[in-house]
Design a protein around this motif. Structure first.
Motif, PDB file in Angstrom:
ATOM      1  N   VAL A  42      22.115  62.982  66.836  1.00 58.68           N
ATOM      2  CA  VAL A  42      21.315  62.462  65.610  1.00 58.68           C
ATOM      3  C   VAL A  42      20.693  63.518  64.795  1.00 58.68           C
ATOM      4  O   VAL A  42      20.888  63.467  63.551  1.00 58.68           O
ATOM      5  N   GLY A  43      20.430  64.860  65.208  1.00 63.21           N
ATOM      6  CA  GLY A  43      20.042  66.031  64.544  1.00 63.21           C
ATOM      7  C   GLY A  43      21.069  66.246  63.491  1.00 63.21           C
ATOM      8  O   GLY A  43      20.728  66.806  62.263  1.00 63.21           O
ATOM      9  N   TYR A  44      22.618  66.306  63.762  1.00 57.55           N
ATOM     10  CA  TYR A  44      23.527  66.610  63.060  1.00 57.55           C
ATOM     11  C   TYR A  44      23.369  65.700  61.592  1.00 57.55           C
ATOM     12  O   TYR A  44      23.653  66.240  60.318  1.00 57.55           O
ATOM     13  N   ILE A  45      22.803  64.484  61.745  1.00 60.74           N
ATOM     14  CA  ILE A  45      22.995  63.577  60.518  1.00 60.74           C
ATOM     15  C   ILE A  45      21.482  63.947  59.823  1.00 60.74           C
ATOM     16  O   ILE A  45      21.446  64.062  58.549  1.00 60.74           O
ATOM     17  N   LEU A  46      20.257  63.732  60.542  1.00 59.18           N
ATOM     18  CA  LEU A  46      18.970  64.183  59.693  1.00 59.18           C
ATOM     19  C   LEU A  46      18.933  65.610  59.123  1.00 59.18           C
ATOM     20  O   LEU A  46      18.261  65.592  58.327  1.00 59.18           O
ATOM     21  N   ASP A  47      19.663  66.424  59.441  1.00 62.81           N
ATOM     22  CA  ASP A  47      19.869  67.759  58.893  1.00 62.81           C
ATOM     23  C   ASP A  47      20.676  67.620  57.624  1.00 62.81           C
ATOM     24  O   ASP A  47      20.581  68.817  56.767  1.00 62.81           O
ATOM     25  N   LEU A  48      21.291  66.714  57.283  1.00 66.90           N
ATOM     26  CA  LEU A  48      21.814  66.450  55.888  1.00 66.90           C
ATOM     27  C   LEU A  48      20.948  66.266  54.784  1.00 66.90           C
ATOM     28  O   LEU A  48      21.217  65.650  53.757  1.00 66.90           O
ATOM     29  N   GLY A  49      19.514  66.417  55.001  1.00 72.74           N
ATOM     30  CA  GLY A  49      18.531  66.280  53.972  1.00 72.74           C
ATOM     31  C   GLY A  49      18.079  64.880  54.158  1.00 72.74           C
ATOM     32  O   GLY A  49      17.403  64.310  52.976  1.00 72.74           O
ATOM     33  N   ILE A  50      18.064  64.379  54.952  1.00 71.61           N
ATOM     34  CA  ILE A  50      17.685  62.869  55.216  1.00 71.61           C
ATOM     35  C   ILE A  50      16.163  62.926  55.291  1.00 71.61           C
ATOM     36  O   ILE A  50      15.505  63.795  55.976  1.00 71.61           O
ATOM     37  N   ASP A  51      15.639  61.990  54.566  1.00 67.07           N
ATOM     38  CA  ASP A  51      13.819  61.820  54.449  1.00 67.07           C
ATOM     39  C   ASP A  51      13.872  60.779  55.785  1.00 67.07           C
ATOM     40  O   ASP A  51      13.666  59.399  55.721  1.00 67.07           O
ATOM     41  N   PHE A  52      13.372  61.287  57.127  1.00 67.68           N
ATOM     42  CA  PHE A  52      13.128  60.281  58.000  1.00 67.68           C
ATOM     43  C   PHE A  52      11.823  60.199  58.005  1.00 67.68           C
ATOM     44  O   PHE A  52      11.002  61.165  58.428  1.00 67.68           O
ATOM     45  N   ARG A  53      11.491  59.001  58.394  1.00 63.20           N
ATOM     46  CA  ARG A  53      10.041  58.391  58.379  1.00 63.20           C
ATOM     47  C   ARG A  53       9.944  57.952  59.715  1.00 63.20           C
ATOM     48  O   ARG A  53       9.898  56.773  59.692  1.00 63.20           O
ATOM     49  N   GLY A  54       9.868  58.726  60.910  1.00 63.89           N
ATOM     50  CA  GLY A  54       9.726  58.317  62.184  1.00 63.89           C
ATOM     51  C   GLY A  54       8.224  57.964  62.242  1.00 63.89           C
ATOM     52  O   GLY A  54       7.078  58.230  61.607  1.00 63.89           O
ATOM     53  N   GLY A  55       7.936  56.732  63.079  1.00 65.63           N
ATOM     54  CA  GLY A  55       6.725  56.434  63.442  1.00 65.63           C
ATOM     55  C   GLY A  55       6.029  55.457  62.108  1.00 65.63           C
ATOM     56  O   GLY A  55       4.914  55.137  62.274  1.00 65.63           O
ATOM     57  N   GLN A  56       6.865  54.910  61.179  1.00 66.55           N
ATOM     58  CA  GLN A  56       6.668  54.101  60.144  1.00 66.55           C
ATOM     59  C   GLN A  56       7.449  52.878  60.072  1.00 66.55           C
ATOM     60  O   GLN A  56       8.484  52.681  59.735  1.00 66.55           O
ATOM     61  N   ARG A  57       6.892  51.964  60.728  1.00 67.87           N
ATOM     62  CA  ARG A  57       7.317  50.359  60.748  1.00 67.87           C
ATOM     63  C   ARG A  57       7.253  49.953  59.378  1.00 67.87           C
ATOM     64  O   ARG A  57       6.503  49.845  58.732  1.00 67.87           O
ATOM     65  N   VAL A  58       8.401  49.121  59.123  1.00 67.39           N
ATOM     66  CA  VAL A  58       8.581  48.441  57.715  1.00 67.39           C
ATOM     67  C   VAL A  58       7.893  47.086  58.006  1.00 67.39           C
ATOM     68  O   VAL A  58       8.393  46.145  58.832  1.00 67.39           O
ATOM     69  N   ASP A  59       6.606  46.583  57.473  1.00 72.14           N
ATOM     70  CA  ASP A  59       6.495  45.534  57.537  1.00 72.14           C
ATOM     71  C   ASP A  59       6.738  44.277  56.615  1.00 72.14           C
ATOM     72  O   ASP A  59       6.405  42.968  56.670  1.00 72.14           O
ATOM     73  N   SER A  60       7.227  44.679  55.385  1.00 70.62           N
ATOM     74  CA  SER A  60       7.450  43.737  54.523  1.00 70.62           C
ATOM     75  C   SER A  60       8.617  44.285  53.548  1.00 70.62           C
ATOM     76  O   SER A  60       8.659  45.504  53.232  1.00 70.62           O
ATOM     77  N   LEU A  61       9.770  43.788  53.430  1.00 73.01           N
ATOM     78  CA  LEU A  61      10.850  43.932  52.673  1.00 73.01           C
ATOM     79  C   LEU A  61      10.570  43.980  51.219  1.00 73.01           C
ATOM     80  O   LEU A  61      11.108  44.434  50.540  1.00 73.01           O
ATOM     81  N   LYS A  62       9.817  42.797  50.939  1.00 66.81           N
ATOM     82  CA  LYS A  62       9.207  42.915  49.649  1.00 66.81           C
ATOM     83  C   LYS A  62       8.638  44.014  49.097  1.00 66.81           C
ATOM     84  O   LYS A  62       9.068  44.576  47.877  1.00 66.81           O
TER      85      LYS A  62
END
Length: 607
Positions: A170-190
């Motif tokens: 997973v680190g190989y991918i997140l190290d590609l400059g990914i903005d990882f927002r862990g612990g952040q649940r999406v409650d509304s697609l809108k």
């Protein structure tokens, strides 16, 4: 029959049965040869390009490639125990023995000003991120958990998949400059769409386990758990013990993970109980074998009737005995057998009877349609929803499957997003890259090892049971060492090295027919396929494999080769006095997002 057009990529692709069966179309024989040569880093990168998670999949893949392996078919004719090559566990060898490959991974691309949101940090979303980040897209990955990996991290027990392997890949991918927002649940697609993302990929899995509403369920609820939720709690350390007598309900891979986990957390009498027959269980054959190897019985044709309890304490379960009957159309039904109900004592029950999609956070007024089962309405090729800039993949798209299918969805969705945001028709899918390379070294020698190993499949060593069953974190399978990996790699039949026939060079001496060990070459009069197959030198009865048919020869006959049982041994080419047969390595690489997937006009404009 018409002459075979071997210029079409799908022809030889179908002959490489393992690659054809793999949803991500990993070039299996190519990486197995690299392992045999000790080039583990190269083998890892071949895998990484296709399936993204070689170390994870080398331990957990559902292995659709292995039932397709030609080795099993030819040994069925020549051996007592037909066994495919251990393709999956050889993948793990590449991951375990590789050197540091970080310098060979892509870098974040020059920003192109486009933003893509991925909901869920499981294999599908991470594959989208992996494919798009090097192209300059700004990728934001949202997940309710603090770490990436999704169900790979929360549902697969540590005794099968160590956390260090997940962190690495997973680190190989997140190290590609990914903005990882862990612990952040999406409650509304809108609300997420209102943030101005150019595209959204939904790869949140199938997060809701099915329950069983039976008498006693609510009264004994403290001792009855939904399987996937319980596994997640074990993974996060919230649960570290269970009762001594445990019943696991369900016949899928989740049920197998539950029963083996329970065995390690204090369960002394753990049993799996399923409605269906043993052979009809959805769990992979090796998953069932592993559970039984650890002393866990699997009882079948038992339908749960009720949970028994005393003052809120679970004491047992009752089951109805059933049998399977089929109607005139072949549809199966479970009917009472007439035998008395069976009762089993238990202190805890884990329910693993299926998973469902849950999208309460997607508003129904967005124009995103769902079918009657609650799944999004999608274009199966592009994974685009009825809301054009929203895509789905993995379990969230079509219901629960496995990691390798999620990876394949991620690749497909990344192509769609890349084409959409470049103003192209996303339904125009890119052709794979194809190379055919002669393996000739001199007249009758080849640059690949064409010797056919007579050895049967090698067993992967396990940790001692007394050690493995004491801890949820002790990895059970130890993996092949270098010597065993080399021996197992030698069992590969090199199905990607194709026998290519040149009609103009053939003098019809039939020497290739005489020397073929599988009798799969015939020179005969042409005819309709149904009539031609049974009259070949050896009848070609497997209709799923094509026949290789030449142009007419000087005598009017045609060369017909049955691809089903060919060993790719090269004896036909070695014996041919004119070189009409050649051994050519077929290498097919799927085209992913990026320049290769764009229309020709778009490529010229970019240039």
């Amino acid at each position: 029959m018409q002459p075979t057009d071997i210029r079409k990529p799908e022809y030889f692709h179908k002959v490489v049965d393992c690659q054809w069966a793999c949803p991500a179309h990993t070039p299996v024989p190519e990486y197995i040869r690299l392992i045999a040569a000790g080039r583990y880093g190269d083998a890892y990168m071949v895998n990484w390009e296709s399936n993204v998670f070689p170390g994870i999949l080398g331990r957990t893949c559902d292995r659709p490639c292995e039932p397709a392996c030609r080795r099993g078919r030819v040994e069925e004719n020549n051996g007592s125990v037909p066994e495919p090559v251990a393709i999956c566990r050889l993948k793990r060898v590449a991951a375990d023995h590789k050197d540091d490959i970080r310098g060979r991974l892509p870098q974040p691309g020059k920003p192109n000003g486009r933003r893509v949101a991925c909901i869920g940090a499981g294999p599908a979303s991470l594959t989208v991120a992996r494919d798009l980040a090097p192209l300059g897209y700004h990728i934001s990955v949202f997940d309710s958990d603090a770490k990436g990996g999704g169900f790979m991290r929360t549902q697969v027990p540590r005794f099968r998949l160590p956390e260090a392997v997940i962190d690495e890949e997973v680190g190989y991918i997140l190290d590609l400059g990914i903005d990882f927002r862990g612990g952040q649940r999406v409650d509304s697609l809108k609300a997420l769409l209102a943030e101005g993302f150019d595209a959204v990929f939904i790869g949140c899995g199938a997060p809701r386990g099915r329950d069983l509403e039976l008498p006693g369920r609510r009264e004994a609820a403290a001792h009855i758990h939904i399987g996937i939720d319980w596994l997640a709690s074990v993974s996060f350390g919230h649960i570290d013990a269970i009762g001594k007598r445990v019943i696991v309900l369900g016949g899928g891979n989740t049920a197998m993970d539950c029963c083996r986990s329970a065995r390690r957390l204090g369960g002394e009498d753990v049993k799996v109980i399923v409605r269906s027959g043993f052979e009809e269980m959805k769990a992979s054959p090796w998953e069932k074998e592993d559970a039984q190897h650890e002393g866990i019985p699997i009882l079948n044709y038992l339908v749960p009737v009720a949970f028994e309890h005393e003052n809120g304490r679970l004491t047992g379960m009752r089951f109805q005995s059933v049998r399977a009957e089929r109607d005139a159309q072949g549809r199966r039904a479970l009917v009472p057998s007439g035998a008395p109900e069976q009762r089993f004592d238990c202190d805890a029950v884990l329910i693993a009877v299926g998973q469902e999609n849950a999208f309460p956070w997607i508003e129904r007024d967005l124009g995103l349609d769902f079918d009657r089962w609650g799944l999004p309405v999608l274009d199966k090729a592009t994974l685009q929803s009825t809301l054009p800039r929203v895509f789905f993949g993995g379990d969230a798209a079509f219901g629960p499957k496995n990691i390798i299918w999620a990876v394949a969805h991620g690749h497909d969705a990344a192509i769609s997003i890349d084409k959409l945001l470049n103003g192209e028709d996303i339904r125009a899918r890119p052709d794979p890259l194809l190379r055919m390379t002669s393996q000739k070294m001199g007249i009758h020698e080849w640059s690949y090892d064409n010797d056919i190993s007579p050895e049967q499949r090698h067993k992967v060593p396990w940790a001692a049971a007394e050690k493995a069953l004491k801890s949820i974190k002790v990895e059970v399978e130890l993996g092949f060492d270098a010597a065993s990996a080399w021996q197992e790699a030698q069992r590969c039949l090199n199905c990607d090295v194709q026998t290519v026939f040149a009609t103009s060079l053939c003098i019809e001496c039939d020497a290739c027919v005489d020397i073929c060990p599988m009798d799969c070459i015939s020179f005969t009069q042409n005819g309709e396929e149904a009539e031609l197959r049974p009259r070949l030198h050896a009848p070609a009865l497997n209709l799923t494999q094509d026949l290789y048919v030449s142009d007419p020869l000087k005598t009017g006959r045609v060369m017909v080769k049955d691809e089903d049982v060919c060993l790719h041994c090269g004896l036909c080419a070695e014996r041919c006095p004119t070189g009409a047969w050649d051994m050519q390595k077929f290498l097919l690489e799927m085209t992913h997002a990026g320049p290769g997937c764009h229309a020709k006009a778009a490529k010229k404009e970019a240039a």
